[in-house]
Design a protein around this motif. Sequence first.
Motif, PDB file in Angstrom:
ATOM      1  N   ASN A 274     -17.920 122.771 -56.262  1.00  0.00           N
ATOM      2  CA  ASN A 274     -19.309 122.850 -56.711  1.00  0.00           C
ATOM      3  C   ASN A 274     -19.557 124.028 -57.645  1.00  0.00           C
ATOM      4  OD1 ASN A 274     -20.677 120.659 -55.190  1.00  0.00           O
ATOM      5  ND2 ASN A 274     -19.924 121.799 -53.414  1.00  0.00           N
TER       6      ASN A 274
ATOM      7  N   ARG B  10     -19.084 129.209 -59.664  1.00  0.00           N
ATOM      8  CA  ARG B  10     -18.461 128.049 -59.038  1.00  0.00           C
ATOM      9  C   ARG B  10     -17.556 128.494 -57.900  1.00  0.00           C
ATOM     10  NH1 ARG B  10     -15.805 123.939 -61.742  1.00  0.00           N
ATOM     11  NH2 ARG B  10     -15.212 123.356 -59.640  1.00  0.00           N
ATOM     12  N   SER B  11     -17.217 127.541 -57.035  1.00  0.00           N
ATOM     13  CA  SER B  11     -16.351 127.798 -55.901  1.00  0.00           C
ATOM     14  C   SER B  11     -15.212 126.788 -55.898  1.00  0.00           C
ATOM     15  CB  SER B  11     -17.150 127.700 -54.593  1.00  0.00           C
ATOM     16  OG  SER B  11     -16.294 127.742 -53.464  1.00  0.00           O
TER      17      SER B  11
ATOM     18  N   TRP C 190     -29.703 125.082 -57.040  1.00  0.00           N
ATOM     19  CA  TRP C 190     -29.100 123.783 -57.285  1.00  0.00           C
ATOM     20  C   TRP C 190     -27.586 123.888 -57.148  1.00  0.00           C
ATOM     21  CZ3 TRP C 190     -25.656 124.447 -61.179  1.00  0.00           C
ATOM     22  CH2 TRP C 190     -25.935 125.367 -62.200  1.00  0.00           C
ATOM     23  N   ARG C 191     -26.936 122.745 -57.083  1.00  0.00           N
ATOM     24  CA  ARG C 191     -25.482 122.695 -57.140  1.00  0.00           C
ATOM     25  C   ARG C 191     -25.042 121.403 -57.800  1.00  0.00           C
ATOM     26  NH1 ARG C 191     -23.818 122.153 -50.732  1.00  0.00           N
ATOM     27  NH2 ARG C 191     -24.836 120.145 -50.335  1.00  0.00           N
TER      28      ARG C 191
ATOM     29  N   TYR D  95     -22.794 126.383 -58.620  1.00  0.00           N
ATOM     30  CA  TYR D  95     -24.056 126.727 -57.980  1.00  0.00           C
ATOM     31  C   TYR D  95     -24.966 127.499 -58.940  1.00  0.00           C
ATOM     32  CZ  TYR D  95     -21.712 125.652 -53.549  1.00  0.00           C
ATOM     33  OH  TYR D  95     -21.037 125.028 -52.517  1.00  0.00           O
TER      34      TYR D  95
ATOM     35  N   VAL E 135     -27.952 130.167 -58.383  1.00  0.00           N
ATOM     36  CA  VAL E 135     -28.447 131.012 -57.303  1.00  0.00           C
ATOM     37  C   VAL E 135     -29.517 131.946 -57.849  1.00  0.00           C
ATOM     38  CG1 VAL E 135     -27.794 132.737 -55.564  1.00  0.00           C
ATOM     39  CG2 VAL E 135     -26.184 130.909 -56.166  1.00  0.00           C
TER      40      VAL E 135
ATOM     41  N   MET F 135     -30.109 129.437 -52.959  1.00  0.00           N
ATOM     42  CA  MET F 135     -29.517 128.403 -53.801  1.00  0.00           C
ATOM     43  C   MET F 135     -30.615 127.577 -54.459  1.00  0.00           C
ATOM     44  SD  MET F 135     -26.770 125.358 -52.961  1.00  0.00           S
ATOM     45  CE  MET F 135     -27.978 124.211 -52.299  1.00  0.00           C
TER      46      MET F 135
ATOM     47  N   GLY G  11     -29.815 122.463 -63.150  1.00  0.00           N
ATOM     48  CA  GLY G  11     -28.568 121.946 -62.601  1.00  0.00           C
ATOM     49  C   GLY G  11     -28.274 120.533 -63.059  1.00  0.00           C
TER      50      GLY G  11
ATOM     51  N   THR H 295     -21.751 129.683 -48.968  1.00  0.00           N
ATOM     52  CA  THR H 295     -21.585 128.237 -49.089  1.00  0.00           C
ATOM     53  C   THR H 295     -21.259 127.594 -47.750  1.00  0.00           C
ATOM     54  OG1 THR H 295     -19.209 128.391 -49.543  1.00  0.00           O
ATOM     55  CG2 THR H 295     -20.705 128.513 -51.437  1.00  0.00           C
TER      56      THR H 295
END
Length: 387
Positions: free
Chosen positions: A203, A198-199, A216-217, A205, A207, A214, A252, A175
């Motif tokens: 966001n 997620r992070s 989408w997010r 994500y 993947v 990636m 997404g 990221t």
Amino acid sequence: MKTGVGVLAFTCIFAVANAQLHAGDWPQFGRSPNFQSFNDVGNDGGHSEWTYNVHDRVVGSPAVGGGKVFVGSDDTKLYCFNQTTGELLWLFATNGAVRSSPALAFDGSVVFGSYDSNVYRVSGDGKLLWNTTIGGQVYSPATIAKDGSVLIGSGIGALYRLAFETGDVIWKFNTFLPYPMNSGPAIGDQYPDIVVVRSYDQNVYGVNFTSGEMLWRVNTNGGGGSSATIVGEMAYIGSWDRNLYAIKVNKGEVVWKFNTQGEIESHPAYHDGIVYVSAEESITVFALNATNGKVLWTYSNSTEEFNGSPSLSRNFVYVGANDHNMHVLDRKTGALKFKFPTCANVFASAAIADNGMVYFACNTATLSSENDQNLGEVYAINPSLHI
């Protein structure tokens, strides 16, 4: 990839150590890579209840399979117990807290992360097979995909896919933001080439499973460590902005969101058209229509926050709270069936075995009258004894 961390092995019955997984086991976080957290079993139990105290915090959720129970602790160790008796079979020492929920493979080996920045694969009898450094304090649950490869987030904002046999890095999704990726990577059945994670950078994500690219997010306007539950084309995931999001896995696109009036650190569970999620400040467990997010029932009979993630059996919802209880609810109505008192906060989600036994552990105390002497109690409970 490297090797060379100490192993502490006690008694280990060879037949148990090399047992294969059973169809009704709960071998990883959320039970399967889609994290739906459901096991179609009743409440009959099957063996005596037992407890074991590791004397330090247990944050990650247990894995149960092949006749064994695996639990990590802040004391730097992964513990392996006999599922029926609670006998300690072996423990494996790392150089940091083990808060990553372990995942069991088809061959009985186990994969997990540690706060020493490494991901480990250990054999069914407690011997190191490999360890790979991915950086930061590794909190993320390990996910073993259907092809055997391992997905896990790092403490420094990256998602890794590792080769099962060697631990070699297949790809790394970065990221490029210095926030931990504590969420468990989820993979659904309808779109098996998309990983949802997620992070703490706020966001979620999507993947590509094959390439690590990636797709989408989605910015959820809040961080947190909630993991997604994937059902068909939808991913359900919570956020510290107090909303549960329903996101199309292939696009997404947010289809709906529901405000729980409390931060969501837990991951949702799903069965039969219903999403179950717990929220903190509102001290509430919600059952929502998975199609539109409408409330079907709520449960709020706790004096402290619900931090635990729901786990589902055929009839019950199991969810832990900071009131030092595992709350057991009727899955269809939300009515309280019983509370099981524990030593401290119950953060980890329960693992439900094919005989109906339930395995979980307690974390740490927040009530002023508590001390730390009983932290890290691991429980095997038989629901039929408490109804």
